[in-house]
Write an enzyme that holds these catalytic residues in place. Structure first.
Site, PDB file in Angstrom:
ATOM      1  N   THR A 151      38.318 -19.771  15.556  1.00 61.98           N
ATOM      2  CA  THR A 151      39.174 -18.677  16.042  1.00 61.98           C
ATOM      3  C   THR A 151      38.278 -17.479  16.393  1.00 61.98           C
ATOM      4  O   THR A 151      37.080 -17.476  16.091  1.00 61.98           O
ATOM      5  CB  THR A 151      40.191 -18.216  14.964  1.00 61.98           C
ATOM      6  OG1 THR A 151      39.475 -17.892  13.778  1.00 61.98           O
ATOM      7  CG2 THR A 151      41.238 -19.267  14.655  1.00 61.98           C
ATOM      8  N   TYR A 199      35.911 -14.463  17.379  1.00 65.00           N
ATOM      9  CA  TYR A 199      34.596 -14.352  18.013  1.00 65.00           C
ATOM     10  C   TYR A 199      33.773 -15.641  17.920  1.00 65.00           C
ATOM     11  O   TYR A 199      32.958 -15.933  18.790  1.00 65.00           O
ATOM     12  CB  TYR A 199      33.824 -13.183  17.396  1.00 65.00           C
ATOM     13  CG  TYR A 199      34.177 -11.848  18.037  1.00 65.00           C
ATOM     14  CD1 TYR A 199      34.065 -11.673  19.410  1.00 65.00           C
ATOM     15  CD2 TYR A 199      34.606 -10.764  17.281  1.00 65.00           C
ATOM     16  CE1 TYR A 199      34.373 -10.463  20.018  1.00 65.00           C
ATOM     17  CE2 TYR A 199      34.917  -9.545  17.884  1.00 65.00           C
ATOM     18  CZ  TYR A 199      34.794  -9.404  19.256  1.00 65.00           C
ATOM     19  OH  TYR A 199      35.096  -8.210  19.856  1.00 65.00           O
ATOM     20  N   GLU A 252      40.105 -24.957   8.196  1.00 67.94           N
ATOM     21  CA  GLU A 252      41.455 -24.931   8.759  1.00 67.94           C
ATOM     22  C   GLU A 252      42.327 -25.987   8.103  1.00 67.94           C
ATOM     23  O   GLU A 252      41.831 -26.999   7.622  1.00 67.94           O
ATOM     24  CB  GLU A 252      41.384 -25.170  10.280  1.00 67.94           C
ATOM     25  CG  GLU A 252      40.536 -24.145  11.041  1.00 67.94           C
ATOM     26  CD  GLU A 252      41.117 -22.732  11.007  1.00 67.94           C
ATOM     27  OE1 GLU A 252      42.314 -22.579  10.673  1.00 67.94           O
ATOM     28  OE2 GLU A 252      40.369 -21.784  11.298  1.00 67.94           O
ATOM     29  N   ALA A 286      32.253 -23.440   4.247  1.00 64.29           N
ATOM     30  CA  ALA A 286      30.889 -23.163   4.707  1.00 64.29           C
ATOM     31  C   ALA A 286      30.014 -22.558   3.614  1.00 64.29           C
ATOM     32  O   ALA A 286      28.784 -22.597   3.702  1.00 64.29           O
ATOM     33  CB  ALA A 286      30.928 -22.209   5.905  1.00 64.29           C
ATOM     34  N   TYR A 291      36.431   1.245   7.236  1.00 66.39           N
ATOM     35  CA  TYR A 291      35.592   0.122   7.633  1.00 66.39           C
ATOM     36  C   TYR A 291      34.096   0.430   7.442  1.00 66.39           C
ATOM     37  O   TYR A 291      33.498   0.032   6.463  1.00 66.39           O
ATOM     38  CB  TYR A 291      35.907  -0.312   9.081  1.00 66.39           C
ATOM     39  CG  TYR A 291      35.459  -1.732   9.333  1.00 66.39           C
ATOM     40  CD1 TYR A 291      36.373  -2.778   9.432  1.00 66.39           C
ATOM     41  CD2 TYR A 291      34.102  -2.048   9.414  1.00 66.39           C
ATOM     42  CE1 TYR A 291      35.947  -4.085   9.601  1.00 66.39           C
ATOM     43  CE2 TYR A 291      33.665  -3.353   9.590  1.00 66.39           C
ATOM     44  CZ  TYR A 291      34.587  -4.360   9.684  1.00 66.39           C
ATOM     45  OH  TYR A 291      34.164  -5.650   9.852  1.00 66.39           O
ATOM     46  N   LYS A 350      28.628  -5.292   5.459  1.00 62.53           N
ATOM     47  CA  LYS A 350      28.017  -5.447   6.784  1.00 62.53           C
ATOM     48  C   LYS A 350      26.600  -4.867   6.807  1.00 62.53           C
ATOM     49  O   LYS A 350      25.730  -5.380   7.500  1.00 62.53           O
ATOM     50  CB  LYS A 350      28.900  -4.790   7.855  1.00 62.53           C
ATOM     51  CG  LYS A 350      30.236  -5.512   8.057  1.00 62.53           C
ATOM     52  CD  LYS A 350      30.039  -6.914   8.562  1.00 62.53           C
ATOM     53  CE  LYS A 350      31.318  -7.599   8.971  1.00 62.53           C
ATOM     54  NZ  LYS A 350      31.096  -8.989   9.418  1.00 62.53           N
TER      55      LYS A 350
END
Ligand code: NAD
Length: 392
Positions: A51, A53, A75, A112, A235, A244
């Site tokens: 899904t 990016y 999924e 993953a 964020y 991040k």
């Protein structure tokens, strides 16, 4: 089964197989309309391929770059009575299109973050590809189990340092209102870094390198969102922003650790778009609605597939891509430039429940949201009885 959207708050609990296929095929068509990319990587691993990016990256690598793609996603398959998740149907549609085009494709559905998944991917690389020359890391997950200790970590979306009161849009009640978000504790920050930081990206490279399946001059990128003042409190400077920042640390270490094979590791900052991940972040539906209106008015609106085409066509494959002061590739500068931000800020200051429909593009936001799950495509007959069971 006749499938209509079942929206609960910021998620849609079902998906339409034909609509998801339409979404994937539109992205493929758009990519092909821009022509092919010369000298693109030939064996591409996309972690988080189903899904948003990651899917767009897989589409551009395959349908513009001509790459063999190996994908990893998490999924839910369908049953006779329950639809699959959108990413399942997207992957089925990608396989179908790749098969038709005579291209190699394989997708491994699993966690993953686990050692088992990494081992399965390495086995597939050894059997089918030999080595990979690009690895896109596009996971967005609220939780991660440490593969060595078995400890489960949950990320949080909280401001850092102080309480934050802001406007937000409740997508459930369709209301603009004020919300106060309590600051994170150190544990929240640490756990979010554990889930969305760079540790797992590095573990992937450790495993791929030990198995000798990394090609010389391999390119890798993880994706980030940086944003500006309006989104920083929730964020950029919040728990997720701290995670991040950890990607920047990981990219630097990857570049040093695998300098012998000429690995190029980047963090790429992309613009805010409607995806399953971003709809779950408080404030983002309001910010994105206002930003969409401004960027559409200014004629500079872009979605996932446009952004990733830019990334592959103008940047990441270059010998020395343009990087910012923190060594990141910036694809978000049209959203974050002062002119666009000033317009969004102007709308933000005025927006309330009465004028939201005029100032913000909530129509566009919610149409994009439904499309993530395969709803709202003109070419699809939503009254048709369709079989939810679609296999890969
Ligand atoms: P998304 O929710 O659309 O995609 C997430 C992908 O990760 C899916 O393929 C999903 O199957 C996979 N995944 C999740 N948990 C997994 C697991 N345990 N094992 C295997 N696969 C798993 O998210 P997105 O918005 O496309 O985000 C992808 C990346 O892009 C993230 O790093 C995100 O921070 C970044 N980004 C997003 C935006 C935005 O506005 N959406 C903006 C800039 C950067």
């Amino acid at each position: 089964m006749v499938i209509k959207p079942k929206v609960r708050g910021f998620i849609c609990t079902n998906a339409h197989p034909k609509g998801c296929a339409e979404s994937v095929n539109q992205q493929i068509k758009y990519t092909q309309s821009l022509g092919s990319i010369n000298n693109a990587p030939k064996n591409v691993l996309v972690i988080g391929c189903s899904t948003g990016y990651g899917l767009a990256s897989r589409i551009v690598a395959a349908f513009a770059g001509g790459a063999k793609t190996l994908g990893v996603c998490f999924e839910k398959p369908p049953t006779e009575r329950k639809t699959a998740t959108a990413g399942w149907y997207n992957t089925a549609a990608f396989h179908e299109a790749a098969k038709e085009a005579g291209m190699y494709y394989k997708t491994i559905n699993g966690d993953a973050f686990s050692h088992e998944n990494k081992a399965e991917v390495i086995e597939a690389i050894k059997a089918d590809l030999g080595q990979v020359d690009m690895v896109i890391y596009s996971l967005a997950s609220p939780r991660r189990t440490d593969p060595d200790t078995g400890e489960a970590y949950v990320s949080s979306l909280k401001p850092v340092g102080q309480q934050y009161t802001t406007k937000t849009f409740d997508t459930n009640k369709e209301l603009v209102h004020e919300v106060t978000l309590e600051p994170a504790e150190q544990k929240d920050i640490d756990n979010t870094i554990k889930v969305m930081g760079g540790e797992d990206w590095q573990l992937w490279f450790k495993a791929l390198s030990e198995a000798s399946v990394l090609a010389d001059n391999c390119i890798t990128s993880a994706y980030t969102y940086i944003g500006k003042e309006l989104t920083w409190p929730i964020y950029g400077h919040a728990t997720i922003g701290k995670a991040k920042e950890d990607l920047d640390r990981a990219a630097a270490e990857l570049n040093t650790d695998y300098a012998d094979i000429g690995l190029k590791a980047y963090v790429t900052s992309l613009k805010a778009v409607v995806t399953q991940a971003s709809s779950a972040i408080p404030v983002m539906p309001l910010y994105i609605s206002l930003m969409y209106q401004v960027m559409k008015d200014e004629g500079v609106h872009e979605g996932v597939i446009e952004q990733i085409n830019h990334l592959f066509r103008t940047n990441i494959l270059e010998q020395s891509p343009e990087l910012d002061e923190a060594n990141r590739i910036r694809l978000d500068t049209v959203e974050t430039n002062d002119h666009i931000q000033a317009l969004i800020k102007g709308a933000w200051e005025q927006v309330n429940d009465d004028n939201f429909a005029e100032l913000g593009d909530y129509k566009g936001y919610s149409a994009d949201f439904l499309k993530l799950f395969g709803f709202g495509f003109e070419a699809v007959d939503y009254d048709e009885d369709v079989d939810p069971v679609v296999e890969w």
